[in-house]
Every structure is written in structure tokens, then in C-alpha cells.
Design an enzyme around this catalytic site. Structure first.
Site, mmCIF file in Angstrom:
data_model
loop_
_atom_site.group_PDB
_atom_site.id
_atom_site.type_symbol
_atom_site.label_atom_id
_atom_site.label_comp_id
_atom_site.label_asym_id
_atom_site.label_seq_id
_atom_site.Cartn_x
_atom_site.Cartn_y
_atom_site.Cartn_z
ATOM 1 C CB SER A 152 33.468 47.790 45.193
ATOM 2 O OG SER A 152 32.141 47.993 44.771
ATOM 3 C CE1 TYR A 165 33.916 44.967 40.221
ATOM 4 C CE2 TYR A 165 32.298 45.827 41.779
ATOM 5 C CZ TYR A 165 33.435 46.005 41.013
ATOM 6 O OH TYR A 165 34.104 47.207 41.051
#
Length: 270
Positions: A152, A165
């Protein structure tokens, strides 16, 4: 070797394949000749995706899984090997976030919920490690295979809010590099491990964070657009070409890399 990008007949397993991105990738690969097995928790959604892909002429099926349960993932893998005889590519697309693992502008670090932080780490990071361990074995036995993890933008720099996250995705990037060396040194160059790092795509997970009910961008969505040189969010289908490349023989000498697909977000400075 006439077509380095030929993936016709490839057996591909996609964890988290019922999400917006996984669905688009599954359909693209199936329509390019791959035999796609979607692994997920949502049976009804999985059945709908399979029906859509089959209607379009692709080969696809759904298996219910739990990426945190090694026994269940092993059962999935055993079924695939028994039916198809091999596994060519594993896409580790399972992941997610939880409210307690984030810190809003109105909160401080003291509001972080440790249990939800741990759950997010487990789902994203351990939920990548377990399928990798399970599906790697038949790849080693057949002497060839490709694993593609999902990192990500949050792995490259510490974005606000997404504390858990981001930590998990940074771990995935590191795990990808580790496994690339581990596999090449111990199992040979036929096993490749890479990752893809999507920029900002509208998914069910982030829709409320990036868009208002009327479809306009929230302040955070506007911040993303401002820092993306292309000036827009990505379309799910725009991940497919990079994944196609990484799993094909066109990337035969590529391992341990994190391929960025972000409209320039990660290179934007000011």
C-alpha cells in the site's frame, strides 16, 4: 518463447477475491485464459462474481476460506491441487482495517485500541504469511510459481489515521523482500515473490473515508487528489496490467520488488 505475457492455463488463487479490486483482477485474468479460484469469506458475493466471470467466458470458481486459519487454507490448497494439478500464482489480496486501529484528527494515540490494532496486523500481515506458507509448498514441488502480495501507499510513508493498517502493509513490503531471497536461495529461481502497491482506489473499505454520500470527495479525498499528479483516483482495472506482468514469464528475472500503481502519488513532493 513467443509470448512472454501468455498466462493461458495458469492456475491462480486470489485471497480476498470478493473485494472491489480482487473482483476486477479475477475477471481480467480469467478472460485472459487463467483458471481463477477466488478465496474469500462472502459466499453470496463469491457466487455472483463467479457467475459474472463464467457468463463472460472465463473459468472461475469460489472457495470459502479464512486466511487466519491454516487448516482451512490448507484444505483450499489441497482441493486446487487435486482438481487442477498445480498452482501457478497466489495473489494475497486479503486485508482490511478497523475503526479502533485508526486515529482520527479529533483523537490522539491514547485512543488507539490495542486489540483492534492487533487484529488489523493479523488480518493483513499474518493473513498474507499463512497462505504464502501453504501455497508455496506445491510451487516448490513443481519448481515454479509466483506470489504477489498487496502492499500500500501507507507502507512507504506514515499516513495520518491508518496506524494499524500502515504498520501491517509496511510489514508486507518487508516480508515480500525477505521471501524473495528465501525462496531464490533455497528453492531456486523458479519461485518469485513480489508485491503490488496500489495508490488510491475507491473500495467498500475506504469509500466513506474518501467520498461523501453525494459522490463528492471528502477533505481526505481532496488531499489524495491534490497529491496525485494524475489528478484522480485509480480504476480497479488499472492494476491488472502490472499483475499480469509480474505473474508472467515477462517478469522471469523480477523478484523482491514492490510495483507501484498510483498515478504518481508516491513521487509527489509538494
Amino acid at each position: 518463447m513467443n509470448n512472454l505475457f501468455d498466462i493461458n492455463g495458469y492456475v491462480v488463487a486470489i485471497t480476498g477475491g470478493t473485494g472491489v479490486l480482487g473482483r476486477a483482477i479475477a475477471k481480467y485474468l480469467a478472460l485472459n485464459g487463467a483458471k481463477v479460484i477466488i478465496l474469500g469469506r462472502k459466499e453470496e458475493v463469491g457466487a455472483e462474481i463467479v457467475a459474472d466471470i463464467r457468463k463472460a467466458g472465463g473459468e472461475c470458481e469460489f472457495l470459502k476460506t479464512d486466511v487466519m486459519n491454516q487448516d482451512i487454507v490448507q484444505q483450499n490448497c489441497d482441493y486446487i491441487i487435486e482438481k487442477y494439478g498445480r498452482i501457478d500464482t497466489l495473489l494475497n489480496a486479503a486485508g482490511g482495517n478497523m475503526k479502533g486501529a485508526t486515529i482520527t484528527p479529533e483523537q490522539t494515540f491514547f485512543d488507539l485500541e490495542a486489540k483492534q490494532f492487533q487484529t488489523v496486523l493479523d488480518l493483513n500481515l499474518t493473513g498474507t504469511v499463512i497462505p504464502t506458507q501453504v501455497f508455496l509448498r506445491p510451487m516448490v514441488n513443481q519448481g515454479k510459481g509466483s506470489i504477489i502480495n498487496f502492499s500500500s501507499m501507507a507502507a512507504f510513508r506514515p499516513m495520518t489515521r491508518v496506524c494499524g493498517y500502515a504498520a501491517a502493509k509496511a510489514g508486507i513490503s518487508n516480508f515480500t523482500a525477505f521471501m524473495a531471497t528465501e525462496c531464490a536461495k533455497k528453492f531456486g529461481e523458479g519461485i518469485r515473490v513480489n508485491a503490488i502497491a496500489p495508490g488510491f482506489f475507491i473500495t467498500e473499505q475506504n469509500r466513506a473515508l474518501l467520498t461523501n454520500p453525494d459522490g463528492t470527495y471528502t477533505q481526505r479525498g481532496q488531499d489524495v487528489i491534490r497529491q496525485t499528479p494524475f489528478g484522480r483516483m485509480g480504476e480497479p482495472e488499472e492494476l491488472c496490467g502490472t499483475i499480469h506482468y509480474l505473474m508472467s514469464d515477462a517478469a522471469k528475472f523480477v523478484t523482491g520488488t514492490v510495483a507501484v500503481v498510483d498515478g504518481g502519488f508516491n513521487c509527489f513532493a509538494m
